[in-house]
Design an enzyme around this catalytic site. Structure first.
Site, short mmCIF file in Angstrom:
data_model
loop_
_atom_site.label_atom_id
_atom_site.label_comp_id
_atom_site.label_asym_id
_atom_site.label_seq_id
_atom_site.Cartn_x
_atom_site.Cartn_y
_atom_site.Cartn_z
N LYS A 1 -4.99 -6.46 3.64
CA LYS A 1 -4.83 -5.18 2.55
C LYS A 1 -6.44 -4.75 2.04
CE LYS A 1 -3.13 -2.24 -0.54
NZ LYS A 1 -4.29 -1.96 -1.37
N HIS B 1 -7.67 -2.88 4.83
CA HIS B 1 -7.31 -1.71 4.47
C HIS B 1 -7.92 -0.69 3.34
CE1 HIS B 1 -4.67 1.16 2.19
NE2 HIS B 1 -3.83 1.52 3.31
N ASN B 2 -8.00 -1.52 2.42
CA ASN B 2 -8.66 -0.91 1.15
C ASN B 2 -10.12 -0.19 1.63
OD1 ASN B 2 -6.40 -1.20 -0.07
ND2 ASN B 2 -7.54 -1.40 -2.02
N GLU C 1 -9.99 2.55 3.86
CA GLU C 1 -9.65 3.95 2.62
C GLU C 1 -10.75 4.21 2.18
OE1 GLU C 1 -6.53 2.75 -0.19
OE2 GLU C 1 -7.96 3.15 -1.72
N SER D 1 0.98 -1.23 -0.11
CA SER D 1 0.12 0.18 0.00
C SER D 1 1.04 1.12 0.07
CB SER D 1 -0.97 0.17 1.16
OG SER D 1 -1.52 1.12 1.31
C1 6PG Z 1 -3.08 1.33 -1.90
C2 6PG Z 1 -4.29 1.84 -2.64
C3 6PG Z 1 -4.63 1.04 -3.91
C4 6PG Z 1 -6.13 1.13 -4.31
C5 6PG Z 1 -6.08 1.57 -5.87
C6 6PG Z 1 -7.58 1.49 -6.44
O1 6PG Z 1 -3.13 0.82 -0.83
O2 6PG Z 1 -2.03 2.07 -2.52
O3 6PG Z 1 -5.57 1.25 -1.67
O4 6PG Z 1 -4.18 -0.42 -4.00
O5 6PG Z 1 -6.50 -0.26 -4.78
O6 6PG Z 1 -5.72 3.20 -5.48
O7 6PG Z 1 -8.32 2.47 -5.50
P1 6PG Z 1 -10.00 1.98 -5.81
O8 6PG Z 1 -10.50 0.83 -5.39
O9 6PG Z 1 -10.60 3.37 -5.18
O10 6PG Z 1 -10.11 2.21 -7.21
#
Ligand code: 6PG
Length: 483
Positions: free
Chosen positions: A185, A188-189, A192, A131
């Protein structure tokens, strides 16, 4: 014939792969072999970065020959079928004891399958969440590897050499076995997505409530970034809001189409949280908000529906802005709390020994959700590894106690003004649901028993009960649901 001089290899030299390879090459003790299906990318990388002293290769055989044993390679290709194709090639040229790492955003169940298949050849397979985007790959990402202890023995020092550093510690840890890294991960997303949605709602409220323009709101976020909300996402939000569109001279945010995309990782988080029975309401509302924003036909048809004019009547702008800041902080705590709940549930279902304190630690730097308050989350889980809900940790209980009047004013004010705040509102509803002494789930149980004889428990005695709704409405003790 190429000599086996490289201790690490990278397959896939798009921006993320190239940057990761450059990061690896910049660290003492690493010699990096690189391979890309189209050789032009390899040639470009070598010519643009001679200082990296890459070992360029043009076949999988040559790539394997360039690696000292145990051969260790990181796959950096778009998650999906391309990953399987590269794995097949590497298992063909690698030997038992070697290590294949998938650094893409793979779905953790794919990683569990791949780890099992590859392990049968004697080769180690590691699924590593990486990430921090392109900048993180180059300067120091947060890395979440899942795989065997044997693989970690070789891979750990290499990943530690390139990870971001937070509070003097590398933002990498052995998350657990097989799919654990990609699962974390994925969470994490999801966090995010929630974090980004909450910030977007805070921006929308301030814009509609104070009439301030994006550049002025950027200054507010910059100020917030000096305090307890300090984080990468708050920092970049100020940058985006400052940006002026060259073509029109208008704030860029005003010329960007208000339809949010998604590569889907946040969707996976919600799907798996639903399967695990974990309420991740803030994350789910963030995913749904992106979907809603793209429903152009429905939004056009609904645009004339009756409702308030979506402006908040604010007497004291500074007080309102502070209310929004407090509501944002409290809602972020709920989003992270829900994310960690999903990690606990996933670890239980998939038999991973994931340490929440260690995950909070490696999220303090390098990753997209890096934030000052992750230090507090780390402290909370290290002080009490069995913490059942992050929001019940003393520090966070204090934060929410201070924030909640503001939180309630903001949610109520937004609802009254007709401003959509799905993440703020669902986070507050989750908080109130979590702390309620009685929930209307009792009525839901009664309804289920009425139409489906699904039975219910009582508050006063053990057992399972059913009321004979179509008969004399007497209550009988039942051995469980009728079907
Ligand atoms: C990271 C981000 C990255 C993310 C992309 C797509 O941890 O660097 O989470 O892996 O998956 O930027 O993001 P979207 O799902 O919003 O398209």
């Amino acid at each position: 014939m190429v000599e086996a001089v490289a201790n690490i290899g990278v397959v896939g030299l798009a921006v993320m792969g190239s940057n990761l390879a450059r990061n690896l090459a910049s660290r003492e003790g690493n010699t990096v072999a690189v391979f890309n299906r189209s050789h032009e990318k390899t040639d470009t990388l070598l010519s643009e970065h001679p200082e990296a002293e890459f070992v360029g290769t043009t076949s999988y055989e040559e790539f394997a020959a360039a690696l000292s044993k145990p051969r260790t390679a990181i796959i950096m290709v778009q998650a999906g079928k391309g990953t399987d194709a590269v794995i097949d090639e590497l298992t063909r040229v690698f030997e038992p004891g070697d290590i294949i790492v998938d650094g893409g955003n793979a779905l953790f169940t794919d990683t569990i399958r791949r780890e099992k298949d590859v392990r049968e050849t004697g080769i180690n397979f590691v699924g590593a969440g990486i990430s921090g985007g392109e900048e993180g790959a180059l300067k120091g990402p947060s890395i979440m590897p899942g795989g065997s202890a044997e693989a970690w023995e070789t891979l750990g020092p290499i990943l530690t050499s390139i990870a971001a550093i937070a509070e003097g510690e590398p933002c990498v840890t052995h998350v657990g076995t097989d799919g654990a890294g990609h699962f974390v991960k994925m969470i994490h997303n999801g966090i995010e997505y929630a974090d980004m949605q909450l910030i977007a709602e805070a921006y929308d409220l301030i814009r509609r409530g104070t009439g301030k323009n994006p550049a002025e709101i950027a200054e507010i976020f910059t100020e917030w970034n000096t305090g307890e909300l300090e984080s990468y996402l708050i920092e970049i939000t100020a940058e985006v809001l400052k940006q002026v569109d060259v073509k029109t001279g208008r704030p860029l945010v005003d010329v960007i189409l208000d339809q949010a995309g998604s590569k889907g990782t946040g969707v996976w988080t919600v799907q798996n949280a639903l399967d695990l029975g974990v309420p991740v309401s803030g994350i789910a509302e963030a995913v749904f908000a992106r979907a809603l924003s793209s429903k152009t036909e429905q939004r056009a048809a609904a645009s004339e529906l009756p409702g308030p004019s979506s402006t908040v009547a604010v007497d004291d702008p500074d007080a309102f802005i502070e209310d929004v800041r407090q509501a944002l902080y409290a809602s972020k705590i709920i989003a992270y709390s829900q994310g960690f709940d999903a990690i606990v549930a996933g670890a239980e279902k998939y038999n991973w020994d994931i340490k929440k304190g260690e995950i909070a630690k490696i999220w303090r730097g390098g990753c997209i959700i890096r934030a000052r308050f992750l230090n507090r989350i780390t402290d909370a889980y290290l002080e009490n590894p069995g913490l059942v809900a992050l929001v019940t940790a003393p520090f966070f209980t204090d934060v929410v106690s201070t924030a909640q009047d503001s939180w309630r004013r903001v949610v109520a004010g937004a609802a009254y003004a007709g401003i959509p705040t799905p993440a703020f509102s669902s986070s507050l509803a989750y908080y109130d649901g979590l702390r309620a002494d009685r929930l209307p789930a009792s009525l839901v149980q009664g309804q289920r028993d009425f139409f489906g004889a699904h039975t219910y428990k009582r508050v006063d005695v053990e057992g399972t009960f059913h009321t004979l709704w179509s008969g004399d409405r007497s209550e009988i003790e039942s051995e469980g649901s009728s079907h």
